[in-house]
Design an enzyme around this catalytic site. Structure first.
Site, short mmCIF file in Angstrom:
data_model
loop_
_atom_site.label_atom_id
_atom_site.label_comp_id
_atom_site.label_asym_id
_atom_site.label_seq_id
_atom_site.Cartn_x
_atom_site.Cartn_y
_atom_site.Cartn_z
N ASP A 203 29.79 42.55 18.88
CA ASP A 203 28.55 42.89 19.83
C ASP A 203 28.11 41.38 20.38
OD1 ASP A 203 26.76 41.33 18.30
OD2 ASP A 203 25.85 42.87 17.09
N SER A 204 27.13 41.58 21.32
CA SER A 204 26.38 40.36 21.87
C SER A 204 27.21 40.13 23.47
CB SER A 204 26.75 39.12 21.22
OG SER A 204 25.92 39.20 19.76
N ILE B 293 27.28 42.76 25.80
CA ILE B 293 28.19 43.89 26.45
C ILE B 293 27.41 44.70 27.17
CG2 ILE B 293 29.29 45.88 25.80
CD1 ILE B 293 30.55 44.21 23.46
N THR C 77 23.09 42.70 7.74
CA THR C 77 23.01 41.64 8.82
C THR C 77 22.96 40.10 7.94
OG1 THR C 77 21.94 42.94 10.23
CG2 THR C 77 21.70 40.78 10.69
N VAL D 212 18.54 47.62 16.57
CA VAL D 212 17.38 46.81 17.35
C VAL D 212 15.94 47.00 16.98
CG1 VAL D 212 16.42 46.18 19.56
CG2 VAL D 212 18.79 47.01 19.51
N HIS E 57 24.04 37.77 17.14
CA HIS E 57 22.68 38.40 17.17
C HIS E 57 22.15 38.34 18.54
CE1 HIS E 57 19.96 39.75 13.73
NE2 HIS E 57 19.10 40.04 15.02
N ARG F 64 12.28 32.74 19.51
CA ARG F 64 12.23 33.31 21.08
C ARG F 64 10.87 32.86 21.57
NH1 ARG F 64 13.83 37.97 17.64
NH2 ARG F 64 15.84 36.84 16.60
#
Ligand code: GLV
Length: 397
Positions: A317-318, A320, A166, A89, A286, A175
């Site tokens: 991932d994503s 959880i 990645t 992160v 992501h 965002r």
């Protein structure tokens, strides 16, 4: 100095990840909380990453011997106390002073992998000199070959035991709140940001005592970046929009250790990752921060597993946020699950003990839920513990 000088005061009782998120929101400047808690554009994928887990149900079994449970497993051949890794992160040293070092130490003590982001505040060398277990290094796909080779070499020198490339961030998904907040590291001092930071005393005291306030892997290493404090400027200027699998093969040559490819959502791309010689892929959008409108990663998992079979280890991932989510991911066929926001909430809320708390919460939920499903070993959990809607993975045209 301890994470909180007044930690002798009564501390809130933490029973779930959501407790850590609430505390985190109170304690960390809005700009950094918003960075974590955002998805791109309408945030549809961000929301569905989590809400799609709620569409999977457990099959309750009883009178099955659930004594002697074990969550121990392996990820790319490395032993783990549970198949959960701390996802890379960006900017976590802005969530709490020396955040990446704190998180890496918590992961090491717990026995799960920590993956350092290229966009970290603490550098590779910083984290290596404050930990003893090898950590994993995440790299982006940049244009600058010298920077890329240097990053892999620094990771090797720091004894990183895997690299994670990645592949879903050639350009940055917008965002909205980051734009409105003028996100940067260190934060730009505007009337609004200063007013907000003044209400975050613990955070400010921590930041005052560290020198680590810049992108530690970038400043002084990357050339041709006009504003190295801005993530959006850096990505726009340095990231390789012409990336293809040929280029990823070049990266494979730059790093001869275990390799994980992160950001796979389509079976065809999963097969490409196998052909490149990766050891694992992470089915990931992501955290809903890139392609808004993509499927949740839990729904994307099954067709990818069907395509790759045993050729490669498949992680996810994503979305959880609990041990139940984690168990569902494993039952759907993932070898392991990565958490991102869940550990950042812990870090922002309470520093290193908060990351440990996040891991403890997830572990307890995982262990208890597995037992109540009648299983004792995470390595033998399969789809039989789940009730999966027939159309869950979709029949798309
Ligand atoms: C970086 O990877 C981000 O999602 O901000």
């Amino acid at each position: 100095m301890p994470d909180f000088p007044w930690s002798s005061l009564p501390q809130p009782v933490i029973t779930e990840i959501e407790d850590l998120r609430r505390l985190y929101r109170r304690r960390v400047p809005k700009m950094f909380y918003d960075y974590t808690e955002s998805g791109s554009w309408s945030e549809q994928t961000f929301r569905e990453n989590s809400s799609d887990f709620d569409k999977l149900y457990f099959r309750q079994r009883v009178a099955m011997n659930m004594a002697g449970r074990s969550t121990a497993s392996t990820m790319i051949g490395q032993d783990v106390a549970m198949p959960v890794a701390l996802a890379p992160v960006g900017l976590t040293g802005m969530q709490h002073f020396d955040g990446e070092i704190k998180a890496a130490r918590a992961a090491e003590a717990f026995g799960v992998p920590f993956c350092l982001s290229t966009m970290s505040i603490c550098s590779i060398e910083d984290v290596a000199s404050h930990t003893s277990a090898p950590f994993w290094m995440q790299v982006y796909t940049l244009k600058d070959d010298a920077f890329m080779q240097n990053l892999f070499d620094r990771a090797k020198e720091a004894k990183c035991s895997a690299a994670v490339i990645t592949v879903d961030l050639q350009l940055l998904g917008q965002r909205h709140r980051d734009v409105k907040n003028g996100l940067s590291a260190p934060p730009k001092l505007t009337a609004k940001s200063v007013a907000n930071m003044m209400t975050k005393a613990q955070w400010g005291m921590g930041m005052l005592q560290t020198k680590r306030r810049f992108f530690g892997n970038i400043v002084g290493h990357a050339s041709g970046v006009t504003d190295p404090s801005s993530l959006s400027t850096w990505t726009a200027e340095a990231f390789d929009q012409s990336l293809d699998w040929g280029r990823i093969r070049q990266f494979r040559k730059m790093w001869d250790g275990p390799l994980i490819i992160k950001g796979i959502m389509d079976p065809r791309d999963a097969l490409e990752a196998c052909n490149v010689g990766a050891d694992a892929i992470i089915v990931s959008n992501h955290g809903g921060r890139q392609l808004d409108g993509a499927l949740s990663s839990i729904r994307a998992l099954e067709p990818i597993l069907d395509a790759v079979g045993d050729r490669i280890e498949v992680h996810i991932d994503s979305g959880i946020r609990s041990g139940q989510d984690m168990l569902k991911a494993v039952a759907m066929g993932a070898k392991a699950a990565w958490i991102g926001r869940a550990w950042v909430y812990g870090l922002g809320a309470m520093g290193q003990p908060g990351v440990t708390k996040a891991l403890e919460v997830i572990h307890k939920e995982l262990d208890t839920t597995m037992g109540l499903c009648g299983r004792t070993d995470i390595r033998s959990v399969d789809r039989d513990i789940l009730l999966v809607p027939r159309d869950f993975s979709g029949d798309w045209a």
